[in-house]
Enzyme design. Structure first.
Site, PDB file in Angstrom:
ATOM      1  N   HIS A 153       0.840  -1.199   0.000  1.00 11.99           N
ATOM      2  CA  HIS A 153       0.000   0.000   0.000  1.00 11.99           C
ATOM      3  C   HIS A 153       0.883   1.260   0.000  1.00 11.99           C
ATOM      4  CE1 HIS A 153      -4.200  -1.046   0.085  1.00 11.99           C
ATOM      5  NE2 HIS A 153      -4.544   0.094   0.616  1.00 11.99           N
TER       6      HIS A 153
ATOM      7  N   ASP B 138      -3.625   6.898  -1.437  1.00 13.90           N
ATOM      8  CA  ASP B 138      -4.893   6.380  -1.950  1.00 13.90           C
ATOM      9  C   ASP B 138      -4.627   5.830  -3.357  1.00 13.90           C
ATOM     10  OD1 ASP B 138      -7.553   5.770  -2.138  1.00 13.90           O
ATOM     11  OD2 ASP B 138      -8.277   7.828  -2.314  1.00 13.90           O
ATOM     12  N   GLY B 139      -5.577   5.081  -3.896  1.00  9.15           N
ATOM     13  CA  GLY B 139      -5.427   4.559  -5.244  1.00  9.15           C
ATOM     14  C   GLY B 139      -4.559   3.320  -5.342  1.00  9.15           C
ATOM     15  N   ASN B 140      -4.283   2.674  -4.209  1.00  7.25           N
ATOM     16  CA  ASN B 140      -3.396   1.507  -4.216  1.00  7.25           C
ATOM     17  C   ASN B 140      -4.015   0.312  -4.942  1.00  7.25           C
ATOM     18  OD1 ASN B 140      -1.011   2.300  -2.383  1.00  7.25           O
ATOM     19  ND2 ASN B 140      -2.797   2.933  -1.193  1.00  7.25           N
ATOM     20  N   GLY B 141      -5.314   0.064  -4.701  1.00  7.71           N
ATOM     21  CA  GLY B 141      -5.961  -1.075  -5.336  1.00  7.71           C
ATOM     22  C   GLY B 141      -6.009  -0.940  -6.839  1.00  7.71           C
ATOM     23  N   ARG B 142      -6.401   0.238  -7.319  1.00  5.64           N
ATOM     24  CA  ARG B 142      -6.480   0.449  -8.766  1.00  5.64           C
ATOM     25  C   ARG B 142      -5.109   0.317  -9.422  1.00  5.64           C
ATOM     26  NH1 ARG B 142     -10.463   5.455  -7.644  1.00  5.64           N
ATOM     27  NH2 ARG B 142      -9.280   5.256  -5.719  1.00  5.64           N
ATOM     28  N   THR B 143      -4.093   0.856  -8.756  1.00  2.00           N
ATOM     29  CA  THR B 143      -2.736   0.754  -9.299  1.00  2.00           C
ATOM     30  C   THR B 143      -2.251  -0.688  -9.286  1.00  2.00           C
ATOM     31  OG1 THR B 143      -2.300   2.982  -8.439  1.00  2.00           O
ATOM     32  CG2 THR B 143      -0.405   1.679  -9.129  1.00  2.00           C
ATOM     33  N   ALA B 144      -2.549  -1.409  -8.219  1.00  5.28           N
ATOM     34  CA  ALA B 144      -2.139  -2.814  -8.127  1.00  5.28           C
ATOM     35  C   ALA B 144      -2.777  -3.640  -9.239  1.00  5.28           C
ATOM     36  CB  ALA B 144      -2.531  -3.382  -6.755  1.00  5.28           C
ATOM     37  N   ARG B 145      -4.061  -3.395  -9.509  1.00  7.29           N
ATOM     38  CA  ARG B 145      -4.736  -4.165 -10.558  1.00  7.29           C
ATOM     39  C   ARG B 145      -4.255  -3.764 -11.955  1.00  7.29           C
ATOM     40  NH1 ARG B 145      -8.515  -3.664  -6.455  1.00  7.29           N
ATOM     41  NH2 ARG B 145      -9.376  -1.694  -7.247  1.00  7.29           N
TER      42      ARG B 145
END
Length: 489
Positions: free
Chosen positions: A388, A392-399
């Protein structure tokens, strides 16, 4: 007779009353003059679970020392090490209490139940003394490598001020304990961790500090749990039929749409499609509109999505660049910049800011060792999510990092439809909290199969198929994601 504690000693004043309690079956003898009110459990269990109470009765005034002072438990060989006025050894039901002749309590040692707990400074100094192996193959001290690791972990969590305070305390008490040589060794280790000296370190976590790239070993343990399963199992190839042309942009739209839904940015699907097609941000929810459009611009760029990292430095550069583009509409979230404060999701604490870059770099080695694009995709996605690294925006970047691996290999993307969100989140939690990666792999495999069976030749056809499969339903509606061409209700 007044209420008795769990463990107690008899003496000339109480022996008669205790004998009556024994005959009545309310207490029992488990050692010389040692009794317990627990009449059911195995004495070995009682002693091991209550070793501090037993120690305070058997060796009053002693100082808990050596490895016991750092581990705060009975050793693997069943021993408790203390310092006292004279050497002594007592064994009770498999737990051996070993008293070594040594200095009395000094400043910082804490009184507890009639004995003393060594300060952390004293415990570290004593554990750096030479230690001969005892019968049973155990040393009374922890190896230096573990001392280095404990100091590195303290530096990770409590920062430089704390470890300097520890060094100052050790410097003060070392002459009283006759451990000046051990202090010099401790001073060298701490100085090397702080990069003001150049001693030779053995522990990999400590070495990372020395090199200026400290990392979070707990986060890497979670990543390694996933890596070990991904590396030891075969995975089928799943070539995409949406590798270019209109179908590429259609699947990219749904990738963006659902990736934002997971994070709480929710539009009707046709509203989101209008934002993407027109490039016009809605005036009512401008930040959310930017999220949709920013994510789409990343995942719909064939040039961008075919870029995969060859080095750890390249991975970090790609990560920052993609995050910048995804979060362009939220300048308050500092697009492209790693976090300055630790972030949380419920009870989950993510990697501390000082350890972000080092943890990503360590994880890159595991990612790079995997050959199958599906395995690499899952590894890099989980690594980013577990660290992380951004505000913010970690999930979208990870995907986005995940699907980049698949696009570059002409493999089918992984998309998590709205109705499948709970399964996805639960599988991540199971991996993080319980080191169980199988559920995560299963969930992502199912999501990939779903995408593989959707026709993305045009938006209308894909939307209709997904609708029939409950893809757009709310997770709370008790609907299950279905595979196209295998529909059943």
């Amino acid at each position: 007779m007044k209420k008795l504690p769990l463990l107690f000693l008899s003496d000339s004043n109480t022996s008669g009353a205790i004998s009556r309690e024994v005959k009545a079956g309310r207490v029992r003898k488990i050692g010389p003059r040692l009794y317990t009110t627990n009449i059911n459990d195995d004495p070995a269990y009682i002693i091991r679970q209550n070793w501090l109470q037993a120690l305070s009765l058997l060796l009053p005034g002693c100082v808990v020392s050596n490895r016991t002072a750092l581990e705060s438990r009975v050793s693997p060989a069943g021993r408790v090490y203390v310092t006292g006025e004279y050497p002594r050894s007592l064994e009770l039901h498999g737990t051996k209490f070993i008293q070594i002749k040594g200095p009395p309590p000094v400043e910082g040692d804490t009184p507890l139940l009639g004995i003393f707990m060594s300060s952390r400074a004293r415990a570290l100094l004593e554990n750096l003394t030479p230690s001969r192996e005892r019968s049973g193959g155990e040393l009374k001290n922890l190896p230096r490598e573990l001392i280095e690791r404990r100091l590195a972990e303290q530096l990770n969590v409590e920062k430089e001020k704390s470890i300097n305070r520890l060094r100052d305390q050790a410097r003060l008490i070392a002459p009283q304990l006759g451990l000046e040589k051990e202090f010099a060794e401790l001073d060298d280790i701490i100085g090397t961790l702080l990069r003001t000296r150049k001693a030779t370190l053995a522990d990999p976590i400590a070495k990372a500090h020395q090199l200026g790239a400290p990392y979070d070993p707990h986060a890497l343990e979670h990543v390694e749990a996933l890596w070990s399963v991904l590396a030891s199992n075969p995975y089928k190839y799943c070539p995409t039929s949406s590798g270019s042309g209109p179908s590429f942009y259609t699947v990219a739209f749904f990738d963006s749409y659902f990736s934002n839904y997971i994070e709480g940015t929710r539009f009707q699907v046709d509203e989101a499609k209008e934002i993407v097609d027109s490039g016009v941000i809605p005036t009512i929810r401008p930040a959310d509109g930017h999220d949709i459009l920013g994510t789409y611009r990343v995942v719909s760029s064939l040039d961008n999505m075919r870029q995969t990292p060859g080095t750890a430095e390249e991975m970090i550069a790609l990560l920052r660049a993609r995050h910048t583009d995804i979060m362009v509409g939220r300048p308050d979230k500092r697009p492209g910049q790693f976090k300055k404060e630790t972030n949380f999701a419920g009870a989950t604490r993510f990697v501390d800011p000082d350890l972000v870059q080092g943890t990503l770099m360590q994880g890159f080695g595991m990612y790079k060792s995997l050959e199958h694009p599906f395995a690499r995709a899952l590894l890099i996605m989980f690594l980013v999510a577990e660290v992380h690294p951004f505000d913010d925006g970690n999930g979208r970047t990870a995907r986005a990092m995940m699907n980049s691996e698949l696009v570059a290999a002409d493999e089918t993307r992984i998309i998590i439809p709205s109705v499948f969100r709970n399964e996805y989140v639960a599988s991540l939690k199971r991996l993080t909290n319980h080191l169980q990666p199988e559920s995560f792999i299963s969930v992502m495999s199912f999501a990939r199969e779903f995408v593989f069976n959707v026709s993305f030749e045009d938006y209308g056809t894909a939307r209709l198929q997904m609708e029939e499969c409950h893809a757009f339903d709310d997770p709370a509606d008790d609907k299950k994601l279905l595979i196209p061409n295998n529909l059943s209700t």
